[in-house]
Design a protein around this motif. Structure first.
Motif, PDB file in Angstrom:
ATOM      1  N   SER A   8       0.854  -1.183   0.000  1.00 27.26           N
ATOM      2  CA  SER A   8       0.000   0.000   0.000  1.00 27.26           C
ATOM      3  C   SER A   8       0.891   1.233   0.000  1.00 27.26           C
ATOM      4  O   SER A   8       1.706   1.426   0.896  1.00 27.26           O
ATOM      5  CB  SER A   8      -0.899  -0.029   1.247  1.00 27.26           C
ATOM      6  OG  SER A   8      -1.557   1.201   1.391  1.00 27.26           O
ATOM      7  N   GLN A  10       0.521   4.961   0.188  1.00 24.88           N
ATOM      8  CA  GLN A  10      -0.416   6.048   0.462  1.00 24.88           C
ATOM      9  C   GLN A  10       0.213   7.086   1.372  1.00 24.88           C
ATOM     10  O   GLN A  10       0.862   6.731   2.358  1.00 24.88           O
ATOM     11  CB  GLN A  10      -1.659   5.526   1.185  1.00 24.88           C
ATOM     12  CG  GLN A  10      -2.479   4.523   0.424  1.00 24.88           C
ATOM     13  CD  GLN A  10      -3.733   4.138   1.204  1.00 24.88           C
ATOM     14  OE1 GLN A  10      -4.395   4.985   1.801  1.00 24.88           O
ATOM     15  NE2 GLN A  10      -4.046   2.868   1.203  1.00 24.88           N
ATOM     16  N   ARG A  39      -1.588  -1.108  -3.599  1.00 23.81           N
ATOM     17  CA  ARG A  39      -2.851  -0.473  -3.189  1.00 23.81           C
ATOM     18  C   ARG A  39      -2.569   1.026  -3.133  1.00 23.81           C
ATOM     19  O   ARG A  39      -1.554   1.445  -2.551  1.00 23.81           O
ATOM     20  CB  ARG A  39      -3.307  -1.011  -1.839  1.00 23.81           C
ATOM     21  CG  ARG A  39      -4.563  -0.293  -1.297  1.00 23.81           C
ATOM     22  CD  ARG A  39      -5.241  -1.107  -0.230  1.00 23.81           C
ATOM     23  NE  ARG A  39      -6.161  -0.318   0.556  1.00 23.81           N
ATOM     24  CZ  ARG A  39      -7.398  -0.696   0.869  1.00 23.81           C
ATOM     25  NH1 ARG A  39      -7.857  -1.880   0.473  1.00 23.81           N
ATOM     26  NH2 ARG A  39      -8.158   0.072   1.614  1.00 23.81           N
ATOM     27  N   ILE A  60      -8.411   2.963  -4.204  1.00 21.87           N
ATOM     28  CA  ILE A  60      -9.390   3.527  -3.264  1.00 21.87           C
ATOM     29  C   ILE A  60      -9.363   5.051  -3.436  1.00 21.87           C
ATOM     30  O   ILE A  60      -8.399   5.596  -3.990  1.00 21.87           O
ATOM     31  CB  ILE A  60      -9.080   3.193  -1.783  1.00 21.87           C
ATOM     32  CG1 ILE A  60      -7.720   3.790  -1.343  1.00 21.87           C
ATOM     33  CG2 ILE A  60      -9.089   1.699  -1.550  1.00 21.87           C
ATOM     34  CD1 ILE A  60      -7.499   3.759   0.165  1.00 21.87           C
ATOM     35  N   LYS A  62      -9.888   8.051  -0.623  1.00 24.11           N
ATOM     36  CA  LYS A  62     -10.250   8.461   0.733  1.00 24.11           C
ATOM     37  C   LYS A  62     -10.888   9.848   0.653  1.00 24.11           C
ATOM     38  O   LYS A  62     -10.260  10.791   0.168  1.00 24.11           O
ATOM     39  CB  LYS A  62      -9.012   8.493   1.625  1.00 24.11           C
ATOM     40  CG  LYS A  62      -8.557   7.112   2.057  1.00 24.11           C
ATOM     41  CD  LYS A  62      -7.423   7.177   3.040  1.00 24.11           C
ATOM     42  CE  LYS A  62      -7.116   5.810   3.621  1.00 24.11           C
ATOM     43  NZ  LYS A  62      -5.881   5.799   4.419  1.00 24.11           N
ATOM     44  N   ILE A  72     -13.087   5.469   3.289  1.00 20.28           N
ATOM     45  CA  ILE A  72     -12.514   4.748   2.147  1.00 20.28           C
ATOM     46  C   ILE A  72     -13.593   4.494   1.091  1.00 20.28           C
ATOM     47  O   ILE A  72     -14.515   3.713   1.293  1.00 20.28           O
ATOM     48  CB  ILE A  72     -11.874   3.414   2.587  1.00 20.28           C
ATOM     49  CG1 ILE A  72     -10.742   3.673   3.598  1.00 20.28           C
ATOM     50  CG2 ILE A  72     -11.347   2.642   1.382  1.00 20.28           C
ATOM     51  CD1 ILE A  72     -10.102   2.421   4.169  1.00 20.28           C
ATOM     52  N   THR A 145      -9.015  -5.038   6.521  1.00 14.26           N
ATOM     53  CA  THR A 145      -8.424  -3.687   6.560  1.00 14.26           C
ATOM     54  C   THR A 145      -8.793  -2.856   7.786  1.00 14.26           C
ATOM     55  O   THR A 145      -7.977  -2.118   8.317  1.00 14.26           O
ATOM     56  CB  THR A 145      -8.899  -2.913   5.308  1.00 14.26           C
ATOM     57  OG1 THR A 145      -8.808  -3.765   4.176  1.00 14.26           O
ATOM     58  CG2 THR A 145      -8.101  -1.642   5.109  1.00 14.26           C
ATOM     59  N   LEU A 146     -10.055  -2.945   8.218  1.00 13.76           N
ATOM     60  CA  LEU A 146     -10.527  -1.983   9.216  1.00 13.76           C
ATOM     61  C   LEU A 146     -10.647  -2.565  10.634  1.00 13.76           C
ATOM     62  O   LEU A 146     -11.223  -1.928  11.524  1.00 13.76           O
ATOM     63  CB  LEU A 146     -11.850  -1.361   8.738  1.00 13.76           C
ATOM     64  CG  LEU A 146     -11.649  -0.479   7.482  1.00 13.76           C
ATOM     65  CD1 LEU A 146     -12.984  -0.073   6.855  1.00 13.76           C
ATOM     66  CD2 LEU A 146     -10.833   0.774   7.823  1.00 13.76           C
ATOM     67  N   TYR A 149     -10.330  -0.301  13.814  1.00 14.46           N
ATOM     68  CA  TYR A 149     -10.608   1.101  13.492  1.00 14.46           C
ATOM     69  C   TYR A 149     -12.071   1.489  13.673  1.00 14.46           C
ATOM     70  O   TYR A 149     -12.445   2.624  13.399  1.00 14.46           O
ATOM     71  CB  TYR A 149     -10.177   1.408  12.057  1.00 14.46           C
ATOM     72  CG  TYR A 149      -8.680   1.291  11.838  1.00 14.46           C
ATOM     73  CD1 TYR A 149      -7.825   2.323  12.215  1.00 14.46           C
ATOM     74  CD2 TYR A 149      -8.121   0.146  11.285  1.00 14.46           C
ATOM     75  CE1 TYR A 149      -6.450   2.220  12.028  1.00 14.46           C
ATOM     76  CE2 TYR A 149      -6.747   0.030  11.093  1.00 14.46           C
ATOM     77  CZ  TYR A 149      -5.923   1.074  11.470  1.00 14.46           C
ATOM     78  OH  TYR A 149      -4.563   0.960  11.282  1.00 14.46           O
ATOM     79  N   GLU A 176      -5.123  -7.432   5.611  1.00 15.75           N
ATOM     80  CA  GLU A 176      -4.609  -6.057   5.536  1.00 15.75           C
ATOM     81  C   GLU A 176      -4.838  -5.361   6.869  1.00 15.75           C
ATOM     82  O   GLU A 176      -5.868  -5.570   7.516  1.00 15.75           O
ATOM     83  CB  GLU A 176      -5.339  -5.280   4.424  1.00 15.75           C
ATOM     84  CG  GLU A 176      -4.958  -3.801   4.385  1.00 15.75           C
ATOM     85  CD  GLU A 176      -5.450  -3.062   3.143  1.00 15.75           C
ATOM     86  OE1 GLU A 176      -5.954  -3.718   2.205  1.00 15.75           O
ATOM     87  OE2 GLU A 176      -5.324  -1.829   3.110  1.00 15.75           O
ATOM     88  N   GLY A 177      -3.862  -4.554   7.275  1.00 18.62           N
ATOM     89  CA  GLY A 177      -4.013  -3.738   8.471  1.00 18.62           C
ATOM     90  C   GLY A 177      -3.165  -4.206   9.624  1.00 18.62           C
ATOM     91  O   GLY A 177      -3.376  -5.284  10.191  1.00 18.62           O
ATOM     92  N   ASN A 178      -2.166  -3.404   9.938  1.00 21.18           N
ATOM     93  CA  ASN A 178      -1.289  -3.664  11.088  1.00 21.18           C
ATOM     94  C   ASN A 178      -0.525  -4.983  11.004  1.00 21.18           C
ATOM     95  O   ASN A 178      -0.207  -5.572  12.028  1.00 21.18           O
ATOM     96  CB  ASN A 178      -2.094  -3.580  12.394  1.00 21.18           C
ATOM     97  CG  ASN A 178      -2.554  -2.162  12.650  1.00 21.18           C
ATOM     98  OD1 ASN A 178      -1.736  -1.244  12.741  1.00 21.18           O
ATOM     99  ND2 ASN A 178      -3.853  -1.963  12.711  1.00 21.18           N
ATOM    100  N   VAL A 198       0.549  -4.813   2.890  1.00 21.07           N
ATOM    101  CA  VAL A 198       1.341  -4.141   3.929  1.00 21.07           C
ATOM    102  C   VAL A 198       1.556  -2.691   3.488  1.00 21.07           C
ATOM    103  O   VAL A 198       1.937  -2.440   2.344  1.00 21.07           O
ATOM    104  CB  VAL A 198       2.704  -4.843   4.142  1.00 21.07           C
ATOM    105  CG1 VAL A 198       3.539  -4.091   5.177  1.00 21.07           C
ATOM    106  CG2 VAL A 198       2.500  -6.293   4.580  1.00 21.07           C
ATOM    107  N   GLY A 199       1.283  -1.758   4.397  1.00 17.82           N
ATOM    108  CA  GLY A 199       1.434  -0.344   4.076  1.00 17.82           C
ATOM    109  C   GLY A 199       2.505   0.334   4.891  1.00 17.82           C
ATOM    110  O   GLY A 199       3.690   0.334   4.546  1.00 17.82           O
ATOM    111  N   SER A 200       2.082   0.869   6.043  1.00 18.20           N
ATOM    112  CA  SER A 200       2.941   1.730   6.873  1.00 18.20           C
ATOM    113  C   SER A 200       4.331   1.166   7.148  1.00 18.20           C
ATOM    114  O   SER A 200       5.306   1.922   7.167  1.00 18.20           O
ATOM    115  CB  SER A 200       2.243   1.998   8.206  1.00 18.20           C
ATOM    116  OG  SER A 200       0.935   2.430   7.961  1.00 18.20           O
ATOM    117  N   ARG A 204       5.639   4.238   5.053  1.00 19.51           N
ATOM    118  CA  ARG A 204       5.437   5.439   5.884  1.00 19.51           C
ATOM    119  C   ARG A 204       6.665   5.624   6.778  1.00 19.51           C
ATOM    120  O   ARG A 204       6.699   5.163   7.941  1.00 19.51           O
ATOM    121  CB  ARG A 204       4.164   5.342   6.724  1.00 19.51           C
ATOM    122  CG  ARG A 204       2.889   5.529   5.912  1.00 19.51           C
ATOM    123  CD  ARG A 204       1.674   5.780   6.810  1.00 19.51           C
ATOM    124  NE  ARG A 204       0.543   6.286   6.072  1.00 19.51           N
ATOM    125  CZ  ARG A 204      -0.546   5.571   5.753  1.00 19.51           C
ATOM    126  NH1 ARG A 204      -0.656   4.305   6.103  1.00 19.51           N
ATOM    127  NH2 ARG A 204      -1.534   6.131   5.090  1.00 19.51           N
TER     128      ARG A 204
END
Ligand code: LRY
Length: 220
Positions: A8, A10, A39, A60, A62, A72, A145-146, A149, A176-178, A198-200, A204
């Motif tokens: 991801s 973003q 993503r 997506i 946002k 999203i 993902t969520l 959250y 997805e997510g953390n 995997v994103g952050s 990030r």
């Protein structure tokens, strides 16, 4: 994208790397590192990413609305923009929270399927129940993902909820997510996820730096 790592890429307006050019280079780096998909958020970022990599894209948008917590791809308007841009998969919030204008997930997905037949759709969920519901509404893929959250999922363990989703639906599940270490990503695939996003932990750097500085803080 079977058993692939999807990265991801973003950075929102308030983040240091907010820039379509930088996201395109993040995608290139991800591709060189072995990612099997990207993503991305916004048509501007997606256009830039397409110039650098030839990988499947989960798109997506946002978008914040004053009357809803759903961010999203909240409305059909954002879905249309992604459809017109052209992405392999369009992902959207599929939680049971009220959408902008008071719309429910059911009416949203019904309209999306009517207007964009054939488009692959991915539901970003926060609980097993939402994943079951999204499958019943006809999405192609569900994702975790969520988790953590939403009010219903606060404090939830992403891998545990992921497992619950995998046991409860028949369509492919994307983790997805953390999932912030290679070990967690592997665990997600081992437990039956179709792919892992995997994103952050990859894209990030402010978050990556924070992990190091937190660990070293007490030495100051
Ligand atoms: C909750 C939310 O808005 N998640 C967003 C969804 O697109 C992104 O900000 C995340 O980076 C993405 O889901 C990947 O997750 P992680 O960065 O934890 O690997």
């Amino acid at each position: 994208m079977s058993k692939q790592l999807i990265v991801s890429c973003q950075a929102l307006e308030d983040e240091p790397l907010h820039s379509s050019f930088i996201m395109s280079k993040m995608a290139l780096a991800a591709s060189q590192g072995g990612a099997g998909g990207i993503r991305a958020n916004s048509t501007a970022d997606i256009q830039a990413i397409k110039t650098e990599v030839n990988l499947p894209i989960i798109g997506i948008i946002k978008q914040e609305y004053a009357d809803s917590e759903v961010v999203i791809t909240p409305t059909v308007e954002e879905v249309k923009a992604l459809y017109d841009e052209g992405v392999d998969i369009i992902a959207f919030d599929a939680t049971d929270r009220v959408r902008p204008g008071g719309e429910t997930f059911e009416t949203f997905i019904k309209e999306v399927k009517r207007r964009f037949p054939g488009q692959k759709l991915m539901a970003d969920t926060s609980t097993v129940q939402e994943a079951i519901h999204a499958e019943a509404c006809g999405v192609d893929i569900v994702a975790s993902t969520l988790v953590g959250y939403t009010t219903d999922s606060k404090g939830g363990d992403p891998l545990r909820t992921l497992n619950g989703i995998i046991q409860s639906v028949d369509i492919p599940v994307i983790a997805e997510g953390n999932l912030d270490t290679p070990e967690k990503a592997k665990q997600a695939l081992d437990s039956g996820a179709e792919a892992v996003v995997v994103g952050s932990a990859i894209t990030r750097p402010q978050r990556i730096t924070e992990k190091f500085s937190q660990k070293l803080k007490h030495l100051n």
